[in-house]
Design an enzyme around this catalytic site. Structure first.
Site, short mmCIF file in Angstrom:
data_model
loop_
_atom_site.label_atom_id
_atom_site.label_comp_id
_atom_site.label_asym_id
_atom_site.label_seq_id
_atom_site.Cartn_x
_atom_site.Cartn_y
_atom_site.Cartn_z
N GLN A 165 -5.30 -0.67 -0.60
CA GLN A 165 -4.18 -1.16 0.09
C GLN A 165 -3.33 -1.81 -0.96
O GLN A 165 -2.83 -1.19 -2.05
CB GLN A 165 -4.73 -2.14 0.98
N ASP A 178 12.09 10.23 -7.72
CA ASP A 178 12.88 11.22 -7.19
C ASP A 178 13.36 11.10 -5.66
O ASP A 178 14.31 11.70 -5.65
CB ASP A 178 11.98 12.46 -7.49
N GLY A 202 1.02 -1.35 -0.04
CA GLY A 202 0.04 0.15 -0.10
C GLY A 202 0.94 1.16 0.07
O GLY A 202 2.20 1.35 0.05
N ASP A 203 0.12 2.34 -0.10
CA ASP A 203 0.86 3.81 -0.06
C ASP A 203 1.84 3.87 -1.49
O ASP A 203 2.56 4.62 -1.07
CB ASP A 203 1.63 4.00 1.27
N GLU A 204 1.72 3.21 -2.60
CA GLU A 204 2.50 3.50 -3.49
C GLU A 204 2.21 4.47 -4.23
O GLU A 204 3.07 4.71 -5.24
CB GLU A 204 2.35 2.29 -4.55
N GLY A 223 -1.71 8.63 9.86
CA GLY A 223 -0.56 9.64 10.10
C GLY A 223 0.68 8.95 10.85
O GLY A 223 1.76 9.60 11.15
N ASN A 254 -10.22 2.76 5.63
CA ASN A 254 -8.84 2.75 5.97
C ASN A 254 -7.81 3.13 5.13
O ASN A 254 -6.48 3.20 5.55
CB ASN A 254 -8.61 1.48 6.78
N ALA A 255 -8.14 3.15 3.91
CA ALA A 255 -7.01 3.36 2.86
C ALA A 255 -7.12 4.69 2.59
O ALA A 255 -8.58 5.33 2.21
CB ALA A 255 -7.04 2.48 1.82
N GLY A 256 -6.24 5.42 2.50
CA GLY A 256 -6.11 6.70 1.93
C GLY A 256 -5.75 7.30 0.63
O GLY A 256 -4.52 6.78 0.21
N HIS A 257 -6.26 8.04 -0.11
CA HIS A 257 -5.47 8.63 -1.38
C HIS A 257 -5.46 9.92 -1.29
O HIS A 257 -6.24 10.83 -0.98
CB HIS A 257 -6.60 8.46 -2.66
N LYS A 281 -1.11 5.30 -5.43
CA LYS A 281 -2.26 4.99 -6.25
C LYS A 281 -3.27 6.16 -6.62
O LYS A 281 -3.70 6.29 -7.93
CB LYS A 281 -3.13 3.98 -5.78
#
Length: 431
Positions: free
Chosen positions: A225, A334, A12-14, A303, A38-41, A16
């Site tokens: 996720q 980067d 997750g956190d890639e 967080g 529960n997943a954040g974008h 998306k």
């Protein structure tokens, strides 16, 4: 017209959100097919930041239909609150632009309470690292056939029957955990109050999407996720409560597998993980700290600081296979700017034996030591690059080596959070 599934290929956190937003301009429909809030974008559009949890990324784009599919578990109070917040940022959301599948299971307050109570009661070493938002217990109720679903909100008698069935189970659990039993009437009152606000978005999503497909509309399937958190193919038990891999896209919205034309995996140029569980390439040194600081590695929802490590090609080979990926979008290249030497995990050492994949058993995973291949880094900046010509030679070599090791081509390359800082190699929507 081609339909595209976007899945996270790591933990997750890639990135998306940015990629889905970038692709959504080419799509007519954006459909969320699993997970919960529960997943954040995080989307950055013209300098404006949008943080989404339950809503599909397409809602910030005008003229698109956004869909929440039946594979999602939905907190109705959170949904209405999130819609209000996004509207405050100038985004129009109406029943014409947002649809929620009628057979979507709801996350109730009792699910979050159970989630947090279990995690608190778990001994050290057995904690899952849940966000405590009730996702797991809601999925448990789904397979236990005691969910309250969106359609149930339309009929008071049905709603009461569904709540009573759920409470038979939950009150027994709560007694065992020393939690006060649920106030049935208060819960029903809350559900009846929220019902009209949710029901205005309810629709037979399976029917709508199949009609859109027949009409030649482009559909973008959005997951939450990452594949390594998949309930079957992730690092169990430190996983989410749903199937994350691409095959879930069809089931999670009510379409056949033939609706999927291209699977795009989102991949960070390094590796991160939030919460508990194995992480073979995790760095607890200055390099790990540097990756975290440069990549701003903090969870959108919680967080929490993310654990950081070198790129793990052995794990990526697995997720490329289980999701049948046609290409990857490589993000945050980067962040690697300025490293003198970069490392890529190509296999594992398990008690002296070389393994090309991460074993299934948790105790074996914990003993896997990464086998690294080193590559020279680059001192030039890749931030904001929009063509191969703008990339340092060693950065291109790094990308090409990643492709070789995971046996999957790079379709997109992202060089900053900004939407337009993207190098297109292969258009997933190309017919």
């Amino acid at each position: 017209m081609a339909n595209v599934v976007v899945v996270g290929a790591q933990w997750g956190d890639e990135g998306k959100g940015k990629i889905v937003d970038w692709l959504s301009e080419r799509a007519d429909v954006i459909a969320r097919f699993q997970g919960g809030h529960n997943a954040g974008h995080t989307l950055v559009i013209d300098g404006k930041v949008y943080k989404l949890n339950a809503l599909p990324s397409g809602v910030v784009r005008g003229g698109k239909l956004s869909v929440i599919g039946n594979g999602v578990v939905l907190d109705p109070w959170h949904l209405i609150s999130e819609i209000a917040k996004i509207r405050e940022q100038g985004v129009e959301i109406t029943p014409e632009t947002l649809m929620v599948a009628e057979n979507t299971p709801l996350i109730l307050p009792i699910h979050g309470e159970l989630d947090r109570a279990r995690e608190e009661a778990a001994s050290k070493g057995t904690k899952i690292g849940t966000t405590g938002r009730g996702i797991g217990p809601a999925y448990e109720d789904k397979v236990g056939r005691r969910s309250v679903r969106v359609a149930d909100l339309a009929d008071e008698k049905t709603l009461e029957t569904r709540v009573d069935r759920a409470l038979e189970h939950h009150n027994a659990l709560r007694r065992g955990l020393g939690i006060e039993e649920v106030d049935r009437d208060a819960l029903l009152t809350k559900l009846k109050e929220i019902a009209p606000e949710v029901l205005q978005y309810a629709a037979p999503v399976w029917k709508v999407l199949n009609e859109k497909r027949k009409a030649g509309k482009r559909i973008l399937f959005e997951g939450a996720q990452g594949a390594l958190l998949d309930i079957d193919f992730g690092t169990y038990p430190f996983v989410t409560s749903s199937n994350v891999i691409a095959g879930q896209a069809a089931t999670g919205v009510g379409m056949g597998p033939g609706a999927i034309d291209f699977v795009l995996g989102i991949v960070k140029a390094y590796t991160t993980r939030v919460g508990e569980g194995p992480f073979p390439t995790e760095l607890l040194d200055d390099d790990g700290q540097r990756l975290g600081e440069r990549g701003r590695e903090f969870g959108t929802v919680t967080g929490r600081k993310r654990r950081c490590g070198w790129f793990d090609a052995a794990l990526l080979r697995q997720t490329c296979a289980t999701s049948g990926m046609n290409g990857i979008a490589l993000t945050k290249l980067d962040v690697l700017d300025g490293f003198e030497t970069l490392k890529i995990c190509v296999a594992y050492d398990l008690d002296g034996e070389r393994l090309e994949y991460l074993p299934t058993a948790a105790e074996l995973q914990a003993r896997c030591v990464p086998i690294y291949e080193e590559m020279p880094g680059w001192s030039e900046s890749t931030e904001g690059a929009r063509s191969w010509a703008e990339l340092p030679a060693n950065a291109i070599k790094y990308v090409r080596r990643v492709e070789e090791l995971i046996d999957c081509p790079v379709a997109l390359l992202s060089t900053s959070p900004e939407r337009e800082d993207t190098i297109l190699v292969t258009d997933p929507f190309a017919d």
